[in-house]
Design an enzyme around this catalytic site. Structure first.
Site, PDB file in Angstrom:
ATOM      1  N   LYS A   1       0.862  -1.189   0.000  1.00 18.86           N
ATOM      2  CA  LYS A   1       0.000   0.000   0.000  1.00 18.86           C
ATOM      3  C   LYS A   1       0.892   1.230   0.000  1.00 18.86           C
ATOM      4  CE  LYS A   1      -4.479   0.950   0.323  1.00 18.86           C
ATOM      5  NZ  LYS A   1      -5.626   0.210  -0.210  1.00 18.86           N
TER       6      LYS A   1
ATOM      7  N   ALA B   1     -18.103  -2.231   2.252  1.00 22.98           N
ATOM      8  CA  ALA B   1     -17.245  -1.309   3.002  1.00 22.98           C
ATOM      9  C   ALA B   1     -15.998  -2.025   3.506  1.00 22.98           C
ATOM     10  CB  ALA B   1     -18.020  -0.712   4.174  1.00 22.98           C
ATOM     11  N   ASN B   2     -14.864  -1.335   3.473  1.00 23.46           N
ATOM     12  CA  ASN B   2     -13.616  -1.901   3.985  1.00 23.46           C
ATOM     13  C   ASN B   2     -13.594  -1.812   5.501  1.00 23.46           C
ATOM     14  OD1 ASN B   2     -11.891  -2.838   1.859  1.00 23.46           O
ATOM     15  ND2 ASN B   2     -11.760  -0.720   1.137  1.00 23.46           N
TER      16      ASN B   2
ATOM     17  N   THR C   1     -16.937  -4.878  -8.213  1.00 25.57           N
ATOM     18  CA  THR C   1     -17.093  -4.902  -6.747  1.00 25.57           C
ATOM     19  C   THR C   1     -18.561  -5.141  -6.399  1.00 25.57           C
ATOM     20  OG1 THR C   1     -15.246  -3.366  -6.488  1.00 25.57           O
ATOM     21  CG2 THR C   1     -16.688  -3.629  -4.599  1.00 25.57           C
TER      22      THR C   1
HETATM   23  P1  NAD Z   1     -18.349   6.132  -2.640  1.00 25.33           P
HETATM   24  O1  NAD Z   1     -17.563   7.232  -2.012  1.00 25.33           O
HETATM   25  O2  NAD Z   1     -18.693   6.198  -4.073  1.00 25.33           O
HETATM   26  O3  NAD Z   1     -19.713   5.879  -1.838  1.00 25.33           O
HETATM   27  C1  NAD Z   1     -19.839   5.972  -0.451  1.00 25.33           C
HETATM   28  C2  NAD Z   1     -21.250   6.473  -0.182  1.00 25.33           C
HETATM   29  O4  NAD Z   1     -21.460   6.429   1.225  1.00 25.33           O
HETATM   30  C3  NAD Z   1     -21.466   7.923  -0.637  1.00 25.33           C
HETATM   31  O5  NAD Z   1     -22.652   8.008  -1.400  1.00 25.33           O
HETATM   32  C4  NAD Z   1     -21.550   8.682   0.681  1.00 25.33           C
HETATM   33  O6  NAD Z   1     -22.409   9.825   0.582  1.00 25.33           O
HETATM   34  C5  NAD Z   1     -22.120   7.629   1.603  1.00 25.33           C
HETATM   35  N1  NAD Z   1     -21.862   7.886   3.021  1.00 25.33           N
HETATM   36  C6  NAD Z   1     -20.761   8.424   3.600  1.00 25.33           C
HETATM   37  N2  NAD Z   1     -20.932   8.490   4.933  1.00 25.33           N
HETATM   38  C7  NAD Z   1     -22.151   7.985   5.193  1.00 25.33           C
HETATM   39  C8  NAD Z   1     -22.900   7.791   6.381  1.00 25.33           C
HETATM   40  N3  NAD Z   1     -22.442   8.149   7.577  1.00 25.33           N
HETATM   41  N4  NAD Z   1     -24.127   7.222   6.282  1.00 25.33           N
HETATM   42  C9  NAD Z   1     -24.630   6.871   5.067  1.00 25.33           C
HETATM   43  N5  NAD Z   1     -23.964   7.045   3.907  1.00 25.33           N
HETATM   44  C10 NAD Z   1     -22.750   7.594   3.982  1.00 25.33           C
HETATM   45  O7  NAD Z   1     -17.495   4.805  -2.317  1.00 25.33           O
HETATM   46  P2  NAD Z   1     -17.634   3.391  -3.013  1.00 25.33           P
HETATM   47  O8  NAD Z   1     -16.601   3.252  -4.054  1.00 25.33           O
HETATM   48  O9  NAD Z   1     -19.067   3.106  -3.308  1.00 25.33           O
HETATM   49  O10 NAD Z   1     -17.164   2.452  -1.808  1.00 25.33           O
HETATM   50  C11 NAD Z   1     -18.021   2.153  -0.716  1.00 25.33           C
HETATM   51  C12 NAD Z   1     -17.258   1.319   0.303  1.00 25.33           C
HETATM   52  O11 NAD Z   1     -16.791   0.123  -0.323  1.00 25.33           O
HETATM   53  C13 NAD Z   1     -16.009   2.004   0.864  1.00 25.33           C
HETATM   54  O12 NAD Z   1     -15.828   1.577   2.195  1.00 25.33           O
HETATM   55  C14 NAD Z   1     -14.891   1.462   0.000  1.00 25.33           C
HETATM   56  O13 NAD Z   1     -13.649   1.490   0.660  1.00 25.33           O
HETATM   57  C15 NAD Z   1     -15.365   0.048  -0.231  1.00 25.33           C
HETATM   58  N6  NAD Z   1     -14.815  -0.578  -1.434  1.00 25.33           N
HETATM   59  C16 NAD Z   1     -15.048  -0.031  -2.659  1.00 25.33           C
HETATM   60  C17 NAD Z   1     -14.527  -0.638  -3.797  1.00 25.33           C
HETATM   61  C18 NAD Z   1     -14.763  -0.074  -5.168  1.00 25.33           C
HETATM   62  O14 NAD Z   1     -14.497  -0.769  -6.151  1.00 25.33           O
HETATM   63  N7  NAD Z   1     -15.261   1.138  -5.317  1.00 25.33           N
HETATM   64  C19 NAD Z   1     -13.774  -1.818  -3.676  1.00 25.33           C
HETATM   65  C20 NAD Z   1     -13.581  -2.369  -2.423  1.00 25.33           C
HETATM   66  C21 NAD Z   1     -14.106  -1.741  -1.289  1.00 25.33           C
END
Ligand code: NAD
Length: 357
Positions: A65, A250-251, A135
Site C-alpha cells: 500500500k 465497506a472496507n 465490486t
Molecule cells: P463512494 O464514495 O462512491 O460511496 C460511499 C457512499 O457512502 C457515498 O454516497 C456517501 O455519501 C455515503 N456515506 C458516507 N458516509 C455515510 C454515512 N455516515 N451514512 C450513510 N452514507 C454515507 O465509495 P464506493 O466506491 O461506493 O465504496 C463504498 C465502500 O466500499 C467504501 O468503504 C470502500 O472502501 C469500499 N470498497 C469499494 C470498492 C470499489 O471498487 N469502489 C472496492 C472495495 C471496497
C-alpha cells in the site's frame, strides 16, 4: 520506503507487506495525515490487509500500500504523481499501485509516464475502467452465498436489505436488488443519491424505505449491506442490529476482530468484507495480463465459493467467519511458500517475469 521529493512537494510512504504470492499490489491513498507516524501506521495496516485480500481472491499478488501525505483538494499536481511514479519504478516491479481514497485514475496517468507498474487507469490508457462494477457484482455473489447458507434459497427478491451508502458500489447493489423485486431500507448522507434510487425503484417491482442516519442499524431487514464507512460493526451497533447477516462492500467493517465473535454470538452470519469486496481488486489485477472482462466476472463469481468454504470451516470449527477467512488466506500463503522455495531454485519467481508487462 519513505519518498521525499522537495521539488513537487511529494511526501509518501510505500509499504510492501508480503510478496509470497507475487509482487505487492495496493492502492495509493492521499490524506492530510496529522503526522508521519499516523501515515506510517495507516500504510502498514492497509498493506497487511492487502496480503489477505490478494490471497483470498487468488490473484498472484502480495500485499502492499502507499500513502501520500497531503490534502487531495489542495496539494495535488501532475509533478507530484510523476515523482511518485519514479519512486514506484525504483522498486523494479515489486510494487504495483493505483487509485484509493483521495486519488483518482487520472492522477495515475501522470505516474504511468514514469512506470508501467500502475493499475486501474482509465480505459483510454488501457485500463478496465470503473472497478466498482465488479465490486458490486461480488457483493451480489456474497449475498447469494449468505442466502444459500441461511435460507437454502438464493432468490434475491424474497428478502429485505438495509443498505448504508448509495455511492459507486452501494447504488449498483441497490439497483440489482430492486431489479430482483427486493424491499430495501436505505440511507445516505447524500440526498441526491437517495432521490435517484427512489426514481429508479419506480421502474421495478422492488420497494425503497428511506432511513435517516443511524436508524439503518435498527432496520427490520434480513441482511445489512454496509457500503459506506468502516468500523460500523462495533459494541453499540452489534446490539442494535435486527438482521440475520452482514454482507457489504465497506472496507474494515469490524471495529476490532472481536466484533466478528460478537456477531456470531448474536447469531448473525458475517461475510468477511475483504472477501465480499474483492471484485475491484480482481479487475485491476487482471489489467496486467491483457484485460478480459469475462475472466474478471468468472473470478468474481468465485467469491461465492470462497465464502461457502469459509462458512463451512467456521461452522465445523466453531469459530468466527473472520478467523476462518484469515486462516484460509494464511494457509494459501503457507502452501505457496513451500512451492516457491522449490520453484525459485530453478527459475526466477513470477513477479520478475511480469514486471515488463
Ligand atoms: P463512494 O464514495 O462512491 O460511496 C460511499 C457512499 O457512502 C457515498 O454516497 C456517501 O455519501 C455515503 N456515506 C458516507 N458516509 C455515510 C454515512 N455516515 N451514512 C450513510 N452514507 C454515507 O465509495 P464506493 O466506491 O461506493 O465504496 C463504498 C465502500 O466500499 C467504501 O468503504 C470502500 O472502501 C469500499 N470498497 C469499494 C470498492 C470499489 O471498487 N469502489 C472496492 C472495495 C471496497
Amino acid at each position: 520506503m519513505f519518498c521525499n521529493d522537495p521539488a513537487s512537494g511529494l511526501k509518501a510512504i510505500i509499504v510492501i507487506h508480503n510478496t509470497t504470492l507475487g509482487p505487492a499490489l495496493g492502492g495509493c491513498r492521499m490524506r492530510p495525515y496529522a503526522s508521519t507516524d499516523e501515515a506510517l501506521e495507516d500504510a502498514l495496516r492497509l498493506a497487511k490487509g492487502m496480503t489477505y485480500k490478494c490471497a483470498a481472491c487468488d490473484v498472484d499478488f502480495g500485499g502492499g500500500k502507499a500513502v501520500i501525505i497531503g490534502d487531495p483538494l489542495k496539494d495535488k499536481s501532475p509533478e507530484m504523481f510523476r515523482a511518485f511514479g519514479q519512486f514506484v519504478d525504483s522498486l523494479n516491479g515489486r510494487f504495483y499501485t493505483g487509485t484509493d481514497m483521495g486519488t483518482t485514475p487520472e492522477d495515475f496517468v501522470h505516474s504511468l509516464k514514469e512506470t508501467p507498474n500502475i493499475v486501474g487507469v482509465p480505459e483510454t490508457y488501457g485500463g478496465h475502467g470503473d472497478s466498482s462494477i465488479p465490486t458490486a457484482q461480488g457483493v451480489i455473489y456474497g449475498i447469494k452465498a449468505v442466502l444459500r447458507r441461511l435460507w437454502q434459497d438464493e432468490t434475491l427478491g424474497d428478502k429485505t436489505y438495509a443498505i448504508q451508502g448509495l455511492g459507486k458500489v452501494g447504488f449498483k447493489v441497490a439497483k440489482a436488488l430492486l431489479d430482483a423485486g427486493a424491499e430495501l431500507y436505505v440511507t445516505d448522507i447524500n440526498g441526491s443519491a437517495v432521490k435517484d434510487l427512489l426514481a429508479y425503484s419506480e421502474q421495478t417491482s422492488g420497494k425503497v424505505h428511506v432511513l435517516e442516519g443511524d436508524a439503518i442499524y435498527d432496520a427490520p431487514a434480513d441482511i445489512f449491506v454496509p457500503c459506506a464507512l468502516g468500523a460500523v460493526i462495533n459494541d453499540e451497533t452489534v446490539e442494535r442490529l435486527k438482521v440475520k447477516a452482514v454482507a457489504g462492500s465497506a472496507n474494515n467493517q469490524l471495529l476490532e476482530d472481536r466484533h466478528g465473535d460478537a456477531l456470531r454470538e448474536r447469531g448473525i452470519l458475517y461475510a468477511p468484507d475483504y472477501i465480499v469486496n474483492a471484485g475491484g481488486l480482481i479487475q485491476v489485477a487482471d489489467e496486467l495480463s491483457q484485460p478480459n472482462k469475462e475472466r474478471v466476472l468468472q473470478k468474481t463469481k468465485a467469491i461465492y465459493d470462497t465464502l461457502n468454504e469459509i462458512f463451512d470451516t467456521a461452522a465445523r470449527e466453531n469459530i468466527s467467519t473472520t478467523l476462518a477467512a484469515n486462516r484460509f488466506c494464511e494457509e494459501r500463503i503457507a502452501k505457496r511458500k513451500e512451492r516457491n522455495s522449490f520453484f525459485t531454485a530453478k527459475q526466477p519467481p513470477k513477479w520478475q517475469i511480469r514486471q515488463h508487462f
